[in-house]
Design an enzyme around this catalytic site. Structure first.
Site, short mmCIF file in Angstrom:
data_model
loop_
_atom_site.label_atom_id
_atom_site.label_comp_id
_atom_site.label_asym_id
_atom_site.label_seq_id
_atom_site.Cartn_x
_atom_site.Cartn_y
_atom_site.Cartn_z
N CYS A 101 -73.61 50.65 32.45
CA CYS A 101 -72.60 50.99 33.44
C CYS A 101 -71.79 52.21 33.00
O CYS A 101 -71.42 53.06 33.83
CB CYS A 101 -71.67 49.81 33.68
SG CYS A 101 -72.49 48.34 34.34
N ASP A 106 -69.56 57.98 60.44
CA ASP A 106 -69.31 56.99 61.49
C ASP A 106 -69.34 55.56 60.96
O ASP A 106 -69.44 54.60 61.73
CB ASP A 106 -70.32 57.15 62.64
CG ASP A 106 -71.76 57.00 62.18
OD1 ASP A 106 -72.00 56.84 60.96
OD2 ASP A 106 -72.67 57.05 63.03
#
Length: 220
Positions: free
Chosen positions: A43, A135
């Site tokens: 990570c 959107d």
């Protein structure tokens, strides 16, 4: 989280302060990605590389947003480790990290695997990554196991493809495509429309079937 579904709005605490997702996104594209845990090796490399490439995301009008199930104060402390491990991160850390300690957002967004979704005490987020258009629609979903780090160049390549075909819906990008390579013409484009859409012409590939469906061009 099916492709082209609307990603729901949400509110969350982050290293940049409280976030209302729709307000924060504004008119940008977003890469929203989860990681299993703070203070872990893979990570650290992933969030570091995403930070190093921040200018490439900005160039594409794309914001980056990370998420894990750790506490906010852990995120803040971990950022210092990420910066130390990736000294080519310049200036402030470029994107927020969401804290989701009760795992509610991760469950809502499908970022927890099948075995862990019903185990709220121990489940961690997998390496899920979503590309979200302005959107608020989900345009790409990638899910990696916790053992495998992601490739940032591939994420940028896919964003380039998505943004290109939004501008030119009559084309698609083939396997291994990168900007500047040939693109392919959508099969529904009629031959009589080719001269208007692609005045510099297209190349047609002959197939044993006799069907003409592989048409390529660099005119985009």
């Amino acid at each position: 989280m099916r492709l082209n579904s609307v990603v729901p709005n949400f509110q969350a605490d982050s290293t940049f302060g409280p976030i209302d997702f729709y307000d924060w996104q504004a008119k940008s594209w977003v890469v929203l990605f989860s990681h299993p845990a703070d203070f872990t090796p893979v990570c650290t490399t992933e969030l570091g590389r995403m930070a190093v490439h921040s200018a490439h995301f900005e160039k594409r009008n794309t914001k980056v947003l990370a998420l894990s199930v750790d506490q906010l104060n852990d995120h803040v402390d971990w950022v210092n480790d990420i910066r130390s491990y990736c000294p080519d991160i310049h200036g402030e850390f470029p994107y927020p990290i969401i804290a989701d300690p009760d795992r509610s957002l991760a469950v809502q967004l499908g970022m927890i695997d099948e075995e862990g979704k019903d185990d709220p005490m121990n489940a961690v987020t997998v390496r899920a990554l979503y590309v979200i258009s302005p959107d608020h629609r989900l345009r790409l979903a990638m899910h990696y196991p916790t053992s495998t780090g992601r490739n940032v160049d591939e994420i940028l390549r896919v964003i380039d493809s998505l943004q290109l075909v939004d501008r030119r819906p009559e084309i698609v990008t083939p396997a291994n495509w990168t900007p500047g390579d040939k693109v392919m013409i959508v099969p529904t484009v009629k031959e009589e429309d080719i001269p208007k859409l692609f005045p510099e012409g297209v190349d047609r590939v002959s197939m044993p079937s006799g069907k003409v469906y592989v048409r390529t061009t660099t005119n985009y």
